[in-house]
Design an enzyme around this catalytic site. Structure first.
Site, PDB file in Angstrom:
ATOM      1  N   GLU A  49       1.012  -1.503  -0.022  1.00  0.00           N
ATOM      2  CA  GLU A  49       0.214  -0.096  -0.472  1.00  0.00           C
ATOM      3  C   GLU A  49       0.918   1.242  -0.014  1.00  0.00           C
ATOM      4  OE1 GLU A  49      -2.903  -0.871   3.155  1.00  0.00           O
ATOM      5  OE2 GLU A  49      -4.679  -0.155   1.988  1.00  0.00           O
ATOM      6  N   ARG A 105      -4.901  -4.477  -1.092  1.00  0.00           N
ATOM      7  CA  ARG A 105      -6.019  -3.406  -1.437  1.00  0.00           C
ATOM      8  C   ARG A 105      -6.234  -3.110  -2.611  1.00  0.00           C
ATOM      9  NH1 ARG A 105      -5.809  -0.481   4.141  1.00  0.00           N
ATOM     10  NH2 ARG A 105      -6.381  -2.659   5.449  1.00  0.00           N
TER      11      ARG A 105
HETATM   12  N1  LIG Z   1      -0.482 -14.201  11.448  1.00  0.00           N
HETATM   13  C1  LIG Z   1      -0.356 -13.066  12.449  1.00  0.00           C
HETATM   14  N2  LIG Z   1       0.193 -13.292  13.739  1.00  0.00           N
HETATM   15  C2  LIG Z   1       0.434 -12.264  14.811  1.00  0.00           C
HETATM   16  N3  LIG Z   1       0.812 -11.112  14.095  1.00  0.00           N
HETATM   17  C3  LIG Z   1       1.044 -10.987  12.874  1.00  0.00           C
HETATM   18  C4  LIG Z   1       0.471 -12.157  12.284  1.00  0.00           C
HETATM   19  N4  LIG Z   1       0.407 -11.495  10.636  1.00  0.00           N
HETATM   20  C5  LIG Z   1       0.603 -10.013  10.871  1.00  0.00           C
HETATM   21  N5  LIG Z   1       1.081  -9.527  12.256  1.00  0.00           N
HETATM   22  C6  LIG Z   1       1.647  -8.758  12.349  1.00  0.00           C
HETATM   23  O1  LIG Z   1       0.350  -7.481  12.880  1.00  0.00           O
HETATM   24  C7  LIG Z   1       1.206  -6.361  12.807  1.00  0.00           C
HETATM   25  C8  LIG Z   1       0.535  -5.895  11.125  1.00  0.00           C
HETATM   26  O2  LIG Z   1       0.288  -7.096  10.099  1.00  0.00           O
HETATM   27  P1  LIG Z   1       1.051  -6.271   8.298  1.00  0.00           P
HETATM   28  O3  LIG Z   1       1.703  -5.387   8.666  1.00  0.00           O
HETATM   29  O4  LIG Z   1       1.256  -7.375   7.164  1.00  0.00           O
HETATM   30  O5  LIG Z   1      -1.085  -5.718   8.316  1.00  0.00           O
HETATM   31  P2  LIG Z   1      -1.391  -4.685   7.360  1.00  0.00           P
HETATM   32  O6  LIG Z   1      -2.641  -5.904   6.884  1.00  0.00           O
HETATM   33  O7  LIG Z   1      -0.679  -4.860   6.345  1.00  0.00           O
HETATM   34  O8  LIG Z   1      -1.808  -4.055   7.981  1.00  0.00           O
HETATM   35  P3  LIG Z   1      -2.567  -2.743   7.061  1.00  0.00           P
HETATM   36  O9  LIG Z   1      -3.481  -2.193   6.416  1.00  0.00           O
HETATM   37  O10 LIG Z   1      -2.132  -1.099   8.516  1.00  0.00           O
HETATM   38  O11 LIG Z   1      -1.353  -1.712   6.445  1.00  0.00           O
HETATM   39  C9  LIG Z   1       2.639  -6.288  12.120  1.00  0.00           C
HETATM   40  O12 LIG Z   1       3.193  -5.841  12.814  1.00  0.00           O
HETATM   41  C10 LIG Z   1       3.226  -7.765  11.800  1.00  0.00           C
HETATM   42  O13 LIG Z   1       4.059  -8.384  12.529  1.00  0.00           O
HETATM   43  N1  LIG Z   2      -9.812   5.884   5.112  1.00  0.00           N
HETATM   44  C1  LIG Z   2      -9.705   4.918   4.968  1.00  0.00           C
HETATM   45  N2  LIG Z   2      -9.830   4.495   3.948  1.00  0.00           N
HETATM   46  C2  LIG Z   2      -8.979   3.913   2.767  1.00  0.00           C
HETATM   47  O1  LIG Z   2      -9.711   4.392   1.447  1.00  0.00           O
HETATM   48  C3  LIG Z   2      -8.058   3.307   3.329  1.00  0.00           C
HETATM   49  N3  LIG Z   2      -6.828   2.501   2.866  1.00  0.00           N
HETATM   50  C4  LIG Z   2      -5.841   2.248   3.651  1.00  0.00           C
HETATM   51  N4  LIG Z   2      -6.335   2.425   4.514  1.00  0.00           N
HETATM   52  C5  LIG Z   2      -5.752   2.574   5.922  1.00  0.00           C
HETATM   53  C6  LIG Z   2      -6.286   1.942   7.044  1.00  0.00           C
HETATM   54  C7  LIG Z   2      -4.841   1.898   7.653  1.00  0.00           C
HETATM   55  O2  LIG Z   2      -5.026   2.305   8.749  1.00  0.00           O
HETATM   56  C8  LIG Z   2      -3.732   2.741   6.277  1.00  0.00           C
HETATM   57  C9  LIG Z   2      -2.741   1.753   5.965  1.00  0.00           C
HETATM   58  O3  LIG Z   2      -3.555   0.306   5.169  1.00  0.00           O
HETATM   59  O4  LIG Z   2      -4.713   3.219   5.705  1.00  0.00           O
HETATM   60  C10 LIG Z   2      -7.551   3.465   4.410  1.00  0.00           C
HETATM   61  N5  LIG Z   2      -8.476   4.733   5.355  1.00  0.00           N
END
Ligand SMILES: Nc1ncnc2c1ncn2[C@@H]1O[C@H](COP(=O)(O)OP(=O)(O)OP(=O)(O)O)[C@@H](O)[C@H]1O
Ligand SMILES: Nc1nc(=O)c2ncn([C@H]3C[C@H](O)[C@@H](CO)O3)c2[nH]1
Length: 230
Positions: A49, A105
């Site tokens: 992202e 996403r």
């Molecule tokens: N299956 C899991 N179990 C425990 N911790 C996890 C797991 N997957 C991810 N994490 C931890 O949770 C946090 C969020 O993971 P990650 O950044 O991959 O999520 P994300 O979906 O990319 O979040 P965002 O939408 O905010 O970008 C990180 O600190 C990661 O190390």
């Molecule tokens: N309001 C809002 N609209 C979006 O389309 C969107 N896409 C991602 N996010 C926020 C989620 C995480 O904090 C952070 C990383 O995923 O960005 C969004 N927030």
């Protein structure tokens, strides 16, 4: 749904574009972790992202602003998210042997998940919502943003809330569990509908990291377009 999928496949075959996979899931569900797992494949072009972009729009941290004043900044933030996702989703592959394009996403997510929630929670005024919908309608009719697969990292709000708090992103420090519940419900409404437009592979991402990586391994053939005729 099958017709939508046919259209997507036909467009892909006609333009010989790569197989498009969107990694979807709540905040903290493990999308970045999933993208990192697939980055190692030479034929995969993976896009995390564009947080860096959102944090510096001519010096303005839009992500910080949307969390601090959600009613004021949701409309501009969703516009910028649309632009950034569109650039990722429609850009040509970086080199000839890319057969899979994977991103964290999608334009479809903004429209059917975050913007729907913003309307429901009145973070957006109705006219603002309608302006965004006009953008999405024009985009879907005039650009090929079709997805071939959604990988849905399904979680429970309590689990991801704990991860988000532990990860400690500055902008998310005040995010209440209730907001993660809203985002979860929006995901469930979107991806449980019959007309998502492509296949949805749901993975239980509440499980610990090793167990989720095991599932990504198990499904990697499908996630990398194995079941689709290229
Ligand atoms: N299956 C899991 N179990 C425990 N911790 C996890 C797991 N997957 C991810 N994490 C931890 O949770 C946090 C969020 O993971 P990650 O950044 O991959 O999520 P994300 O979906 O990319 O979040 P965002 O939408 O905010 O970008 C990180 O600190 C990661 O190390
Ligand atoms: N309001 C809002 N609209 C979006 O389309 C969107 N896409 C991602 N996010 C926020 C989620 C995480 O904090 C952070 C990383 O995923 O960005 C969004 N927030």
């Amino acid at each position: 749904m099958s017709n939508m999928r046919t259209v997507g496949t036909a467009a892909r075959l006609a333009s010989k574009r790569p197989f498009r996979v969107s990694i979807e899931g709540n905040i903290g569900s493990g999308k970045s972790t999933c993208i990192k797992f697939f980055e190692k494949f030479r034929n995969v072009e993976a896009h995390p992202e564009p947080l860096k972009e959102w944090r510096n729009v001519a010096g303005h941290n839009l992500l910080g602003l949307v969390y601090s004043e959600v009613n004021t900044w949701t409309f501009p933030f969703q516009h910028y998210v649309h632009l950034s996702r569109l650039k990722i989703q429609t850009s040509p592959p970086s080199h000839a042997d890319i057969t899979v394009k994977m991103f964290e996403r999608s334009v479809q997510n903004s429209r059917h998940c975050f913007v729907e929630n913003a309307k429901k929670q009145h973070y957006l005024q109705d006219p603002e919502y309608e302006v965004l919908m006009s953008w999405y309608d024009y985009t879907e009719k005039n650009l090929d943003i079709a997805l071939d697969l959604i990988v849905y990292l399904r979680t429970t709000p309590q689990v991801v809330w704990e991860r988000v708090m532990k990860r400690g992103r500055a902008e998310e420090s005040e995010v209440p569990l209730a907001y993660l519940q809203e985002v979860h419900d929006s995901y469930e409404n979107w991806l449980s509908a019959p007309d998502v437009g492509c296949e949805v592979l749901t993975i239980d991402a509440d499980k610990n990291l090793d167990a989720v990586v095991e599932d990504l391994e198990r499904y990697s053939y499908k996630i990398l377009g194995g079941n689709h005729t290229n």
